[in-house]
Design an enzyme around this catalytic site. Structure first.
Site, PDB file in Angstrom:
ATOM      1  CG  HIS A  50      -5.014  -1.543   9.312  1.00 11.85           C
ATOM      2  ND1 HIS A  50      -4.070  -2.526   9.091  1.00 11.85           N
ATOM      3  CD2 HIS A  50      -5.110  -0.856   8.140  1.00 11.85           C
ATOM      4  CE1 HIS A  50      -3.615  -2.434   7.849  1.00 11.85           C
ATOM      5  NE2 HIS A  50      -4.225  -1.432   7.242  1.00 11.85           N
ATOM      6  CD  GLU A  89      -3.070  -0.865   2.168  1.00 12.60           C
ATOM      7  OE1 GLU A  89      -4.182  -0.495   1.742  1.00 12.60           O
ATOM      8  OE2 GLU A  89      -2.820  -1.028   3.374  1.00 12.60           O
ATOM      9  CG  HIS A 112      -8.224  -0.601   4.635  1.00  6.11           C
ATOM     10  ND1 HIS A 112      -7.737  -0.377   3.370  1.00  6.11           N
ATOM     11  CD2 HIS A 112      -7.137  -0.829   5.394  1.00  6.11           C
ATOM     12  CE1 HIS A 112      -6.414  -0.495   3.375  1.00  6.11           C
ATOM     13  NE2 HIS A 112      -6.035  -0.754   4.597  1.00  6.11           N
TER      14      HIS A 112
HETATM   15 MN    MN Z   1      -3.994  -0.969   5.119  1.00  8.94          MN
END
Ligand code: MN
Length: 244
Positions: free
Chosen positions: A97, A76, A167
């Site tokens: 998160h 990411e 997420h």
């Molecule tokens: Mn993530």
């Protein structure tokens, strides 16, 4: 690296350890820092609690390593490059998160808003990024490429935090210390808001209160930074690095 980039890198290593210590990041999530208009530092693919100086990799705004690769990279990393591309004044990005912010990202009728003076920065908005609008309803929810990163950056707009449904969240600051501060206190604001929301009508900070509180509190970030470094068992600052 230049001297200022070296100091940024030192803060970035500390930020990895601090955010892991306070459980904002665990095995997953990451923090980056800009070192030049078109460059940023981000660890290679590693749990933040384990990151050392030698793990930092220099990236360009396309979220690819400047030295051409050979690193095991975070999937990411595009979150970081695309936000730096869209927000020239941003100096650091944290992607987490943390559970309170995840919960707030699920509640369409309860937007994240500042409920206490430590989180005035939330008054500039906490938009929701819905990945289904960009990539459909069958993704793994990860920001795997520049197109998704650009969509996330667009959703963030001029805010300091963007919630990512199902997420996590991404928080930005002018530098590493401010981004860490905002990550910690956005999560605490979310937990306070959630714990009080079922019990009656919430009172939020007014925009003027939020702005005034943000100015007052964020001017003092070096104080909690020293505490956080100590709590995370980081070594004492070297002589001459007075504000570390
Ligand atoms: Mn993530």
């Amino acid at each position: 690296m230049t001297e200022s980039a070296e100091l940024i890198a030192t803060d970035l290593v500390d930020a990895n350890r601090i955010l892991a210590h306070f459980r904002l990041l665990d095995a997953f999530g990451h923090v980056s820092a800009r070192t030049a208009p078109d460059r940023f530092l981000l660890s290679r693919n590693l749990a933040p609690a384990l990151v050392t100086y030698s793990d930092l990799v220099e990236y360009a705004l396309d979220s690819e390593p400047v030295d051409g690769g050979g690193h095991h990279q975070y999937l990411e990393r595009f979150i970081h490059g695309e936000i730096y591309r869209h927000r020239p004044e941003v100096g650091a990005v944290v992607h987490s998160h943390s559970p309170g912010l995840v919960a707030m990202g699920l509640l369409r009728g309860l937007p994240l808003k500042p409920v206490w003076h430590m989180a005035g920065f939330i008054a500039r908005g906490a938009p929701l990024f819905e990945i289904r609008n960009t990539a459909g309803d069958g993704t793994d929810l990860l920001i795997r490429d520049g197109r998704l990163g650009a969509s996330l950056a667009a959703a963030l707009g001029s805010a300091s935090v963007v919630l990512m449904r199902g997420h996590g969240a991404t928080v930005v600051g002018k530098d590493v210390r401010q981004a860490v501060y905002r990550c910690l206190y956005a999560e605490q604001n979310a937990q306070i808001q959630l714990s009080a929301s079922g019990l009656g009508e919430l009172q939020y900070l007014t925009p003027a209160e939020a702005a005034a509180a943000e100015t007052a509190v964020e001017a003092q970030i070096d104080r909690p930074w020293r505490l956080w470094r100590s709590a995370a068992l980081l070594p004492a600052s070297p002589p001459g690095n007075a504000d570390a």
